[in-house]
Design a protein around this motif. Structure first.
Motif, PDB file in Angstrom:
ATOM      1  N   TRP A 110      -9.379  -2.432   0.641  1.00 18.16           N
ATOM      2  CA  TRP A 110      -8.500  -3.517   0.194  1.00 18.16           C
ATOM      3  C   TRP A 110      -7.047  -3.220   0.559  1.00 18.16           C
ATOM      4  CZ3 TRP A 110      -4.679  -3.529  -3.685  1.00 18.16           C
ATOM      5  CH2 TRP A 110      -4.202  -4.783  -4.002  1.00 18.16           C
ATOM      6  N   GLY A 111      -6.619  -1.986   0.318  1.00 17.12           N
ATOM      7  CA  GLY A 111      -5.232  -1.613   0.628  1.00 17.12           C
ATOM      8  C   GLY A 111      -4.942  -1.683   2.119  1.00 17.12           C
ATOM      9  N   GLY A 113      -6.548  -3.486   4.259  1.00 12.81           N
ATOM     10  CA  GLY A 113      -6.589  -4.902   4.619  1.00 12.81           C
ATOM     11  C   GLY A 113      -5.302  -5.628   4.271  1.00 12.81           C
ATOM     12  N   MET A 114      -4.626  -5.212   3.211  1.00 12.87           N
ATOM     13  CA  MET A 114      -3.361  -5.842   2.823  1.00 12.87           C
ATOM     14  C   MET A 114      -2.205  -5.360   3.695  1.00 12.87           C
ATOM     15  SD  MET A 114      -3.686  -7.945   0.268  1.00 12.87           S
ATOM     16  CE  MET A 114      -2.180  -7.982  -0.643  1.00 12.87           C
ATOM     17  N   LEU A 115      -2.203  -4.075   4.047  1.00 14.40           N
ATOM     18  CA  LEU A 115      -1.070  -3.513   4.779  1.00 14.40           C
ATOM     19  C   LEU A 115      -1.164  -3.681   6.284  1.00 14.40           C
ATOM     20  CD1 LEU A 115      -0.467  -0.222   2.791  1.00 14.40           C
ATOM     21  CD2 LEU A 115       0.851  -2.327   2.712  1.00 14.40           C
ATOM     22  N   TRP A 116      -2.350  -3.850   6.828  1.00 14.52           N
ATOM     23  CA  TRP A 116      -2.511  -3.903   8.275  1.00 14.52           C
ATOM     24  C   TRP A 116      -1.722  -5.041   8.926  1.00 14.52           C
ATOM     25  CZ3 TRP A 116      -3.471  -0.518  11.672  1.00 14.52           C
ATOM     26  CH2 TRP A 116      -3.776  -0.892  12.972  1.00 14.52           C
ATOM     27  N   PRO A 117      -1.704  -6.266   8.363  1.00 17.26           N
ATOM     28  CA  PRO A 117      -0.886  -7.312   8.990  1.00 17.26           C
ATOM     29  C   PRO A 117       0.603  -6.968   9.007  1.00 17.26           C
ATOM     30  CG  PRO A 117      -2.454  -8.279   7.480  1.00 17.26           C
ATOM     31  CD  PRO A 117      -2.533  -6.802   7.294  1.00 17.26           C
ATOM     32  N   LEU A 118       1.092  -6.306   7.956  1.00 20.09           N
ATOM     33  CA  LEU A 118       2.503  -5.926   7.928  1.00 20.09           C
ATOM     34  C   LEU A 118       2.813  -4.896   9.011  1.00 20.09           C
ATOM     35  CD1 LEU A 118       3.028  -5.620   4.081  1.00 20.09           C
ATOM     36  CD2 LEU A 118       3.763  -7.475   5.570  1.00 20.09           C
TER      37      LEU A 118
END
Length: 174
Positions: A110-111, A113-118
């Motif tokens: 989850w983490g 997945g949240m940080l990868w676009p940034l």
């Protein structure tokens, strides 16, 4: 001497025109290489091209194929045969199920997945800035060195010399 003077005037005129032409070419190349200016000049064409590229890049969904046996075919099979076939099928479907992941692995996924676009956007922005700097350096091989900057005036008003002393203001009397 008049021919020499004429030749010198013509050479000076050619040098002046060449400088003007080169300046125009550099500004034209800068405007062509700046992708933002293309988007500003042709926003609808850019949006349409982006939609078309997205349409062709995204894979199409494949229709789900489900094989459902016909009731007539099931009626023709004897109950003993069905009893012998159904338990191995049920066991195989249970083995095919994925075991659940531990909570720590789920949170890590989850983490990420949240940080990868940034992270991706940051890398793209850095790469775009680096590429723009490289193009600017290529177009302008003799930039002014950073030490030639004119310091601001002490009062902050344009045109006043900077003497290194702190700025002071006279109190207004009203």
């Amino acid at each position: 001497m008049s021919q020499v003077d004429d030749i010198r005037r013509q050479m000076a005129l050619i040098r002046h025109e060449m400088h003007y032409d080169v300046s125009n070419v550099v500004s034209d190349v800068e405007s062509v290489m700046d992708w933002r200016s293309i988007i500003r000049r042709h926003p609808y064409i850019t949006i349409g091209a982006g939609l078309a590229v997205g349409y062709f890049l995204v894979p199409r969904r494949k229709p789900a194929t489900r094989t459902v046996p016909l009731p007539q075919a099931l009626a023709e099979i004897s109950p003993e045969t069905l009893a012998a076939v159904i338990p191995p099928v049920v066991e195989a479907s249970r083995k095919a199920e994925k075991p659940s992941k531990p909570l720590s692995r789920q949170l890590l996924g989850w983490g990420v997945g949240m940080l990868w676009p940034l992270v991706g956007q940051s890398v793209q922005a850095y790469a775009a800035m680096w590429l723009e700097d490289q193009i600017k350096q290529h177009l302008n091989p003799n930039p002014k060195p950073p030490g030639d900057r004119v310091p601001p005036s002490s009062s902050g008003r344009p045109g006043e010399p900077y003497d290194g002393a702190p700025a002071t203001r006279d109190a207004r009397r009203g």
